[in-house]
Design a protein around this motif. Structure first.
Motif, PDB file in Angstrom:
ATOM      1  N   SER A 155     101.538 -61.418  -9.256  1.00 52.83           N
ATOM      2  CA  SER A 155     100.793 -61.747  -8.035  1.00 52.83           C
ATOM      3  C   SER A 155      99.294 -61.566  -8.239  1.00 52.83           C
ATOM      4  O   SER A 155      98.490 -62.345  -7.711  1.00 52.83           O
ATOM      5  CB  SER A 155     101.278 -60.886  -6.868  1.00 52.83           C
ATOM      6  N   ASP A 156      98.903 -60.564  -9.041  1.00 47.85           N
ATOM      7  CA  ASP A 156      97.481 -60.333  -9.311  1.00 47.85           C
ATOM      8  C   ASP A 156      96.860 -61.551 -10.000  1.00 47.85           C
ATOM      9  O   ASP A 156      95.787 -62.032  -9.617  1.00 47.85           O
ATOM     10  CB  ASP A 156      97.312 -59.089 -10.180  1.00 47.85           C
ATOM     11  N   VAL A 157      97.552 -62.075 -11.004  1.00 47.41           N
ATOM     12  CA  VAL A 157      97.038 -63.233 -11.745  1.00 47.41           C
ATOM     13  C   VAL A 157      97.001 -64.473 -10.856  1.00 47.41           C
ATOM     14  O   VAL A 157      96.036 -65.246 -10.891  1.00 47.41           O
ATOM     15  CB  VAL A 157      97.903 -63.492 -13.001  1.00 47.41           C
ATOM     16  N   LEU A 158      98.026 -64.666 -10.017  1.00 52.52           N
ATOM     17  CA  LEU A 158      98.037 -65.833  -9.122  1.00 52.52           C
ATOM     18  C   LEU A 158      96.885 -65.768  -8.120  1.00 52.52           C
ATOM     19  O   LEU A 158      96.277 -66.783  -7.788  1.00 52.52           O
ATOM     20  CB  LEU A 158      99.366 -65.918  -8.389  1.00 52.52           C
ATOM     21  N   ILE A 159      96.560 -64.571  -7.646  1.00 51.56           N
ATOM     22  CA  ILE A 159      95.422 -64.411  -6.736  1.00 51.56           C
ATOM     23  C   ILE A 159      94.122 -64.771  -7.456  1.00 51.56           C
ATOM     24  O   ILE A 159      93.264 -65.473  -6.915  1.00 51.56           O
ATOM     25  CB  ILE A 159      95.355 -62.965  -6.197  1.00 51.56           C
ATOM     26  N   ILE A 202     101.753 -73.898 -10.706  1.00 51.91           N
ATOM     27  CA  ILE A 202     102.466 -72.960 -11.577  1.00 51.91           C
ATOM     28  C   ILE A 202     103.718 -72.434 -10.880  1.00 51.91           C
ATOM     29  O   ILE A 202     104.806 -72.383 -11.471  1.00 51.91           O
ATOM     30  CB  ILE A 202     101.541 -71.799 -11.985  1.00 51.91           C
ATOM     31  N   LEU A 203     103.583 -72.072  -9.624  1.00 47.65           N
ATOM     32  CA  LEU A 203     104.723 -71.530  -8.883  1.00 47.65           C
ATOM     33  C   LEU A 203     105.834 -72.563  -8.707  1.00 47.65           C
ATOM     34  O   LEU A 203     107.004 -72.205  -8.556  1.00 47.65           O
ATOM     35  CB  LEU A 203     104.267 -71.017  -7.508  1.00 47.65           C
ATOM     36  N   ASN A 204     105.489 -73.836  -8.741  1.00 44.78           N
ATOM     37  CA  ASN A 204     106.510 -74.875  -8.633  1.00 44.78           C
ATOM     38  C   ASN A 204     107.509 -74.828  -9.782  1.00 44.78           C
ATOM     39  O   ASN A 204     108.608 -75.374  -9.678  1.00 44.78           O
ATOM     40  CB  ASN A 204     105.855 -76.260  -8.586  1.00 44.78           C
ATOM     41  N   PHE A 205     107.119 -74.202 -10.888  1.00 42.44           N
ATOM     42  CA  PHE A 205     107.996 -74.132 -12.057  1.00 42.44           C
ATOM     43  C   PHE A 205     108.693 -72.776 -12.179  1.00 42.44           C
ATOM     44  O   PHE A 205     109.363 -72.517 -13.166  1.00 42.44           O
ATOM     45  CB  PHE A 205     107.191 -74.417 -13.340  1.00 42.44           C
ATOM     46  N   ILE A 206     108.502 -71.919 -11.186  1.00 43.45           N
ATOM     47  CA  ILE A 206     109.128 -70.602 -11.187  1.00 43.45           C
ATOM     48  C   ILE A 206     110.420 -70.661 -10.364  1.00 43.45           C
ATOM     49  O   ILE A 206     110.519 -71.410  -9.400  1.00 43.45           O
ATOM     50  CB  ILE A 206     108.169 -69.557 -10.579  1.00 43.45           C
ATOM     51  N   ASP A 207     111.424 -69.853 -10.726  1.00 45.84           N
ATOM     52  CA  ASP A 207     112.652 -69.835  -9.944  1.00 45.84           C
ATOM     53  C   ASP A 207     112.351 -69.390  -8.517  1.00 45.84           C
ATOM     54  O   ASP A 207     111.380 -68.668  -8.253  1.00 45.84           O
ATOM     55  CB  ASP A 207     113.687 -68.898 -10.596  1.00 45.84           C
ATOM     56  N   ARG A 208     113.198 -69.808  -7.589  1.00 43.54           N
ATOM     57  CA  ARG A 208     112.944 -69.611  -6.167  1.00 43.54           C
ATOM     58  C   ARG A 208     112.785 -68.136  -5.792  1.00 43.54           C
ATOM     59  O   ARG A 208     111.906 -67.771  -5.001  1.00 43.54           O
ATOM     60  CB  ARG A 208     114.084 -70.231  -5.357  1.00 43.54           C
ATOM     61  N   THR A 209     113.624 -67.274  -6.373  1.00 38.46           N
ATOM     62  CA  THR A 209     113.558 -65.848  -6.028  1.00 38.46           C
ATOM     63  C   THR A 209     112.207 -65.252  -6.402  1.00 38.46           C
ATOM     64  O   THR A 209     111.570 -64.549  -5.607  1.00 38.46           O
ATOM     65  CB  THR A 209     114.686 -65.068  -6.730  1.00 38.46           C
ATOM     66  N   SER A 210     111.749 -65.530  -7.632  1.00 37.74           N
ATOM     67  CA  SER A 210     110.454 -65.001  -8.087  1.00 37.74           C
ATOM     68  C   SER A 210     109.318 -65.613  -7.286  1.00 37.74           C
ATOM     69  O   SER A 210     108.346 -64.938  -6.939  1.00 37.74           O
ATOM     70  CB  SER A 210     110.257 -65.291  -9.580  1.00 37.74           C
ATOM     71  N   GLU A 211     109.443 -66.894  -6.991  1.00 37.19           N
ATOM     72  CA  GLU A 211     108.406 -67.581  -6.208  1.00 37.19           C
ATOM     73  C   GLU A 211     108.215 -66.911  -4.853  1.00 37.19           C
ATOM     74  O   GLU A 211     107.084 -66.611  -4.442  1.00 37.19           O
ATOM     75  CB  GLU A 211     108.813 -69.041  -6.028  1.00 37.19           C
ATOM     76  N   GLU A 212     109.315 -66.658  -4.161  1.00 37.00           N
ATOM     77  CA  GLU A 212     109.228 -66.055  -2.833  1.00 37.00           C
ATOM     78  C   GLU A 212     108.672 -64.641  -2.902  1.00 37.00           C
ATOM     79  O   GLU A 212     107.896 -64.219  -2.033  1.00 37.00           O
ATOM     80  CB  GLU A 212     110.610 -66.065  -2.180  1.00 37.00           C
ATOM     81  N   ILE A 214     106.569 -63.398  -5.209  1.00 35.56           N
ATOM     82  CA  ILE A 214     105.145 -63.447  -5.528  1.00 35.56           C
ATOM     83  C   ILE A 214     104.337 -63.865  -4.304  1.00 35.56           C
ATOM     84  O   ILE A 214     103.295 -63.269  -3.986  1.00 35.56           O
ATOM     85  CB  ILE A 214     104.895 -64.418  -6.704  1.00 35.56           C
ATOM     86  N   ILE A 215     104.813 -64.891  -3.594  1.00 32.92           N
ATOM     87  CA  ILE A 215     104.116 -65.335  -2.384  1.00 32.92           C
ATOM     88  C   ILE A 215     104.053 -64.206  -1.362  1.00 32.92           C
ATOM     89  O   ILE A 215     103.026 -63.984  -0.699  1.00 32.92           O
ATOM     90  CB  ILE A 215     104.809 -66.571  -1.781  1.00 32.92           C
ATOM     91  N   ALA A 216     105.163 -63.474  -1.215  1.00 28.31           N
ATOM     92  CA  ALA A 216     105.201 -62.369  -0.251  1.00 28.31           C
ATOM     93  C   ALA A 216     104.203 -61.276  -0.625  1.00 28.31           C
ATOM     94  O   ALA A 216     103.527 -60.695   0.243  1.00 28.31           O
ATOM     95  CB  ALA A 216     106.609 -61.790  -0.176  1.00 28.31           C
ATOM     96  N   GLU A 217     104.074 -60.985  -1.921  1.00 26.00           N
ATOM     97  CA  GLU A 217     103.125 -59.966  -2.371  1.00 26.00           C
ATOM     98  C   GLU A 217     101.686 -60.411  -2.117  1.00 26.00           C
ATOM     99  O   GLU A 217     100.838 -59.605  -1.712  1.00 26.00           O
ATOM    100  CB  GLU A 217     103.346 -59.666  -3.859  1.00 26.00           C
ATOM    101  N   ILE A 218     101.401 -61.669  -2.358  1.00 24.24           N
ATOM    102  CA  ILE A 218     100.061 -62.191  -2.083  1.00 24.24           C
ATOM    103  C   ILE A 218      99.777 -62.136  -0.591  1.00 24.24           C
ATOM    104  O   ILE A 218      98.675 -61.791  -0.153  1.00 24.24           O
ATOM    105  CB  ILE A 218      99.921 -63.636  -2.607  1.00 24.24           C
ATOM    106  N   GLU A 219     100.786 -62.441   0.208  1.00 20.98           N
ATOM    107  CA  GLU A 219     100.631 -62.493   1.655  1.00 20.98           C
ATOM    108  C   GLU A 219     100.281 -61.133   2.255  1.00 20.98           C
ATOM    109  O   GLU A 219      99.572 -61.054   3.262  1.00 20.98           O
ATOM    110  CB  GLU A 219     101.917 -63.013   2.287  1.00 20.98           C
TER     111      GLU A 219
END
Length: 333
Positions: A155-159, A202-212, A214-219
């Motif tokens: 999540s840090d890198v995505l931010i 990038i997140l479009n290529f991540i599995d759904r569980t990890s995607e959700e 990471i998004i939740a952590e950023i949120e």
């Protein structure tokens, strides 16, 4: 000379002695990297003593007929040889590279690097550098790197990626030089990179569980940024936003078994969009298959959905459809 010639310099010296016509024929049979290496070497062998000439002639198994010193204009020779060997656009690009006015894109440098080697390099860098590097990778390559990171770093890198807008050219050059030396000027200009769209890709290529996750952590820290990323992502559910003709185009490339599996968790709206874009008989068969599907692993459903999303992206890149927007585990569904 006071130093040992490199192999590209020896090759350049031989070509210089043979003349531009023969040299051009030789260059046509080399790959692009070899042409670049030898062309740069032309600039370093404009004056060569007889001893070096003889040593080089032994290496190439033929004697060079030359005087004690061979004086040439290496830059002009390189230009003449490349112009003769390649068409205008190709030769111009190579000459720009030789002259230092054109630099190899970082994405090209890392494009073919094996996954383990690339992650080994990336993991040793500062998170900000990692974020920059991931923006110049292909999204699937960046996603592969992201998957190997510790959860707290993801999540840090995505931010950081989302907050990137441009990087000074001299910093880009420095990173490029390090990459070229380990994996394979001057100016105030900046290169545009990163942003929420890069993070979403990038997140479009991540599995759904990890995607959700990471998004939740950023949120938690940046709710507006999380919402922006979420809106920029294209998910399987977004297929219903494609017009009917586009959905029909997509369905032509999707095997029925994959479609049935993907529709297992689809919303009623998405199912309706699919059913109205196939024949009545096909719709009935899909519905029957869905009813008889039984408990299915969530990860298998998500894999089928991701495959359809990949097809959508490919068709969009090919200009065959238009997308209006986009916005785990062994669990059974």
């Amino acid at each position: 000379m006071d130093r040992e010639l490199t192999n590209p310099e020896k090759a350049a010296l031989t070509l210089l002695s043979l003349g531009k016509d023969v040299a051009a024929q030789v260059m046509q049979n080399l790959n692009e990297d070899e042409v670049k290496a030898i062309s740069r070497a032309f600039l370093n062998v404009s004056e060569v003593d007889r001893e070096t000439q003889l040593g080089t002639s032994v290496d190439f198994l033929k004697m060079l007929r030359a005087s004690h010193t061979m004086l040439v204009d290496g830059r002009e020779f390189a230009k003449s040889v490349i112009s003769t060997a390649f068409d205008q656009s190709k030769s111009q690009a190579l000459l720009e590279y030789v002259n230092g006015t054109r630099k190899l894109p970082i994405g090209t440098i890392i494009g073919g690097v094996p996954e383990k080697l690339l992650y080994g390099f990336v993991s040793a860098e500062h998170p900000q550098t990692v974020a920059f590097l991931m923006t110049v990778m292909n999204p699937d390559q960046a996603a592969s790197v992201l998957k190997q990171m510790q959860p707290e770093m993801q999540s840090d890198v995505l931010i950081r990626i989302s907050n990137l807008s441009n990087v000074k050219a001299d910093i880009v050059d420095e990173v490029r030089d390090v990459l070229q030396s380990q994996l394979s000027g001057d100016g105030s200009a900046a290169e545009e990179i990163g942003g929420p769209k890069s993070a979403a890709d990038i997140l479009n290529f991540i599995d759904r569980t990890s995607e959700e996750r990471i998004i939740a952590e950023i949120e938690e820290t940046f709710p507006d940024l999380a919402e922006t990323i979420r809106n920029l992502m294209f998910t399987f559910e977004d297929v219903k936003k494609i017009d009917d003709r586009g959905i029909q185009t997509v369905l032509k490339d999707v095997p029925r078994e994959q479609l049935v599996l993907a529709l297992k968790t689809a919303s009623p709206e998405l199912r309706d969009a699919v059913f109205r874009n196939v024949s009545q008989r096909a719709a009935e068969m899909i519905k029957e298959d869905l009813e008889g599907l039984g408990p299915t692993k969530l990860k298998d459903v998500e894999k089928a959905q991701q495959g359809i999303v990949d097809i959508v992206r490919r068709l969009e890149e090919e200009g065959k459809i238009v997308i209006s927007g986009g916005g785990g585990g062994d669990q059974l569904v």
